[in-house]
Design a protein around this motif. Structure first.
Motif, PDB file in Angstrom:
ATOM      1  N   THR A  90      13.952 -34.615 -17.305  1.00  0.00           N
ATOM      2  CA  THR A  90      12.507 -34.740 -17.146  1.00  0.00           C
ATOM      3  C   THR A  90      11.777 -33.879 -18.170  1.00  0.00           C
ATOM      4  N   ALA A  91      10.891 -34.493 -18.928  1.00  0.00           N
ATOM      5  CA  ALA A  91      10.175 -33.797 -19.999  1.00  0.00           C
ATOM      6  C   ALA A  91       9.200 -34.761 -20.660  1.00  0.00           C
ATOM      7  N   VAL A  92       8.366 -34.209 -21.499  1.00  0.00           N
ATOM      8  CA  VAL A  92       7.593 -35.029 -22.419  1.00  0.00           C
ATOM      9  C   VAL A  92       8.438 -35.198 -23.676  1.00  0.00           C
ATOM     10  N   TYR A  93       8.644 -36.443 -24.069  1.00  0.00           N
ATOM     11  CA  TYR A  93       9.473 -36.742 -25.227  1.00  0.00           C
ATOM     12  C   TYR A  93       8.577 -37.044 -26.428  1.00  0.00           C
ATOM     13  N   TYR A  94       8.888 -36.379 -27.522  1.00  0.00           N
ATOM     14  CA  TYR A  94       8.112 -36.523 -28.750  1.00  0.00           C
ATOM     15  C   TYR A  94       8.980 -37.116 -29.858  1.00  0.00           C
ATOM     16  N   CYS A  95       8.382 -38.015 -30.579  1.00  0.00           N
ATOM     17  CA  CYS A  95       9.011 -38.594 -31.758  1.00  0.00           C
ATOM     18  C   CYS A  95       8.545 -37.817 -32.986  1.00  0.00           C
ATOM     19  N   ASN A  96       9.425 -37.643 -33.953  1.00  0.00           N
ATOM     20  CA  ASN A  96       8.961 -37.100 -35.212  1.00  0.00           C
ATOM     21  C   ASN A  96       9.608 -37.812 -36.385  1.00  0.00           C
ATOM     22  N   ALA A  97       8.974 -37.677 -37.534  1.00  0.00           N
ATOM     23  CA  ALA A  97       9.462 -38.334 -38.740  1.00  0.00           C
ATOM     24  C   ALA A  97       9.248 -37.437 -39.947  1.00  0.00           C
ATOM     25  N   ASP A  98      10.241 -37.395 -40.797  1.00  0.00           N
ATOM     26  CA  ASP A  98      10.120 -36.696 -42.075  1.00  0.00           C
ATOM     27  C   ASP A  98       9.856 -37.733 -43.153  1.00  0.00           C
ATOM     28  N   ILE A  99       8.740 -37.550 -43.840  1.00  0.00           N
ATOM     29  CA  ILE A  99       8.266 -38.513 -44.826  1.00  0.00           C
ATOM     30  C   ILE A  99       8.356 -37.886 -46.210  1.00  0.00           C
ATOM     31  N   TRP A 100       8.744 -38.680 -47.204  1.00  0.00           N
ATOM     32  CA  TRP A 100       8.722 -38.191 -48.577  1.00  0.00           C
ATOM     33  C   TRP A 100       7.704 -39.016 -49.362  1.00  0.00           C
ATOM     34  N   GLY A 101       7.346 -38.485 -50.529  1.00  0.00           N
ATOM     35  CA  GLY A 101       6.383 -39.197 -51.366  1.00  0.00           C
ATOM     36  C   GLY A 101       4.986 -38.618 -51.230  1.00  0.00           C
ATOM     37  N   VAL A 102       4.004 -39.468 -51.424  1.00  0.00           N
ATOM     38  CA  VAL A 102       2.603 -39.030 -51.438  1.00  0.00           C
ATOM     39  C   VAL A 102       2.219 -38.356 -50.122  1.00  0.00           C
ATOM     40  N   LYS A 103       2.730 -38.862 -49.016  1.00  0.00           N
ATOM     41  CA  LYS A 103       2.374 -38.314 -47.703  1.00  0.00           C
ATOM     42  C   LYS A 103       3.471 -37.393 -47.169  1.00  0.00           C
ATOM     43  N   LYS A 104       4.138 -36.714 -48.082  1.00  0.00           N
ATOM     44  CA  LYS A 104       5.267 -35.878 -47.700  1.00  0.00           C
ATOM     45  C   LYS A 104       4.904 -34.911 -46.581  1.00  0.00           C
ATOM     46  N   GLY A 105       5.798 -34.838 -45.586  1.00  0.00           N
ATOM     47  CA  GLY A 105       5.575 -33.912 -44.488  1.00  0.00           C
ATOM     48  C   GLY A 105       6.328 -34.340 -43.257  1.00  0.00           C
ATOM     49  N   THR A 106       6.166 -33.561 -42.195  1.00  0.00           N
ATOM     50  CA  THR A 106       6.757 -33.868 -40.894  1.00  0.00           C
ATOM     51  C   THR A 106       5.636 -34.235 -39.932  1.00  0.00           C
ATOM     52  N   TYR A 107       5.784 -35.356 -39.290  1.00  0.00           N
ATOM     53  CA  TYR A 107       4.743 -35.876 -38.411  1.00  0.00           C
ATOM     54  C   TYR A 107       5.275 -36.040 -36.993  1.00  0.00           C
ATOM     55  N   TRP A 108       4.341 -35.949 -36.035  1.00  0.00           N
ATOM     56  CA  TRP A 108       4.704 -36.015 -34.623  1.00  0.00           C
ATOM     57  C   TRP A 108       3.895 -37.083 -33.898  1.00  0.00           C
ATOM     58  N   GLY A 109       4.534 -37.676 -32.907  1.00  0.00           N
ATOM     59  CA  GLY A 109       3.815 -38.569 -32.014  1.00  0.00           C
ATOM     60  C   GLY A 109       3.096 -37.784 -30.936  1.00  0.00           C
ATOM     61  N   GLN A 110       2.404 -38.518 -30.065  1.00  0.00           N
ATOM     62  CA  GLN A 110       1.586 -37.876 -29.039  1.00  0.00           C
ATOM     63  C   GLN A 110       2.398 -37.488 -27.807  1.00  0.00           C
ATOM     64  N   GLY A 111       3.597 -38.002 -27.701  1.00  0.00           N
ATOM     65  CA  GLY A 111       4.455 -37.682 -26.571  1.00  0.00           C
ATOM     66  C   GLY A 111       4.386 -38.730 -25.475  1.00  0.00           C
ATOM     67  N   THR A 112       5.486 -38.911 -24.776  1.00  0.00           N
ATOM     68  CA  THR A 112       5.533 -39.820 -23.638  1.00  0.00           C
ATOM     69  C   THR A 112       6.319 -39.154 -22.513  1.00  0.00           C
ATOM     70  N   GLN A 113       5.805 -39.248 -21.310  1.00  0.00           N
ATOM     71  CA  GLN A 113       6.396 -38.550 -20.169  1.00  0.00           C
ATOM     72  C   GLN A 113       7.584 -39.329 -19.619  1.00  0.00           C
ATOM     73  N   VAL A 114       8.676 -38.628 -19.409  1.00  0.00           N
ATOM     74  CA  VAL A 114       9.849 -39.170 -18.725  1.00  0.00           C
ATOM     75  C   VAL A 114      10.099 -38.299 -17.503  1.00  0.00           C
ATOM     76  N   THR A 115      10.120 -38.927 -16.337  1.00  0.00           N
ATOM     77  CA  THR A 115      10.360 -38.212 -15.093  1.00  0.00           C
ATOM     78  C   THR A 115      11.551 -38.837 -14.383  1.00  0.00           C
ATOM     79  N   VAL A 116      12.546 -38.008 -14.092  1.00  0.00           N
ATOM     80  CA  VAL A 116      13.752 -38.478 -13.412  1.00  0.00           C
ATOM     81  C   VAL A 116      13.789 -37.848 -12.024  1.00  0.00           C
ATOM     82  N   SER A 117      13.743 -38.686 -11.015  1.00  0.00           N
ATOM     83  CA  SER A 117      13.750 -38.189  -9.640  1.00  0.00           C
ATOM     84  C   SER A 117      15.181 -38.114  -9.113  1.00  0.00           C
ATOM     85  N   SER A 118      15.403 -37.132  -8.238  1.00  0.00           N
ATOM     86  CA  SER A 118      16.759 -36.950  -7.686  1.00  0.00           C
ATOM     87  C   SER A 118      16.963 -37.779  -6.432  1.00  0.00           C
TER      88      SER A 118
END
Length: 118
Positions: A90-118
């Motif tokens: 259970t957590a907020v899951y974030y995507c990220n991407a490493d980009i090269w070129g003109v927009k070089k950098g590391t970028y992040w998504g806004q996150g999506t909640q995953v909840t696992v119930s017992s």
């Protein structure tokens, strides 16, 4: 600016499965790697999985054998198939991407909640 849009989170019972998606606004050719991180309440963000442009991938020990990362190059989209889910996933899951070129950098998504119930 590079946009990463995540989807697929939700509530699932322990032992169940979910698939997360992350679509990047950049062409596959600009992306050197894409990955997933997660952050549980009160904890630091931790790395989960990564996939490189050549197709190789790595996983955190905590998810190895249960999660699978893949990518659709034509759609510049990365997926995280999560199986045998546990409450500790259970957590907020974030995507990220490493980009090269003109927009070089590391970028992040806004996150999506995953909840696992017992």
């Amino acid at each position: 600016q590079v946009q990463l849009v995540e989807s697929g989170g939700g509530l699932v019972q322990a032992g169940g499965s979910l698939r997360l998606s992350c679509a990047a606004s950049e062409s596959f050719f600009s992306i050197t790697s894409m990955g997933w991180y997660r952050q549980a309440p009160g904890k630091q963000r931790e790395w989960v999985a990564i996939i490189f442009s050549g197709g190789s991938s790595n996983y955190a020990d905590s998810v190895k054998g249960r999660f699978t990362i893949s990518r659709d190059n034509a759609k510049s989209t990365v997926y995280l198939q999560m199986s045998s889910l546990k409450p500790e996933d259970t957590a907020v899951y974030y995507c990220n991407a490493d980009i090269w070129g003109v927009k070089k950098g590391t970028y992040w998504g806004q996150g999506t909640q995953v909840t696992v119930s017992s």
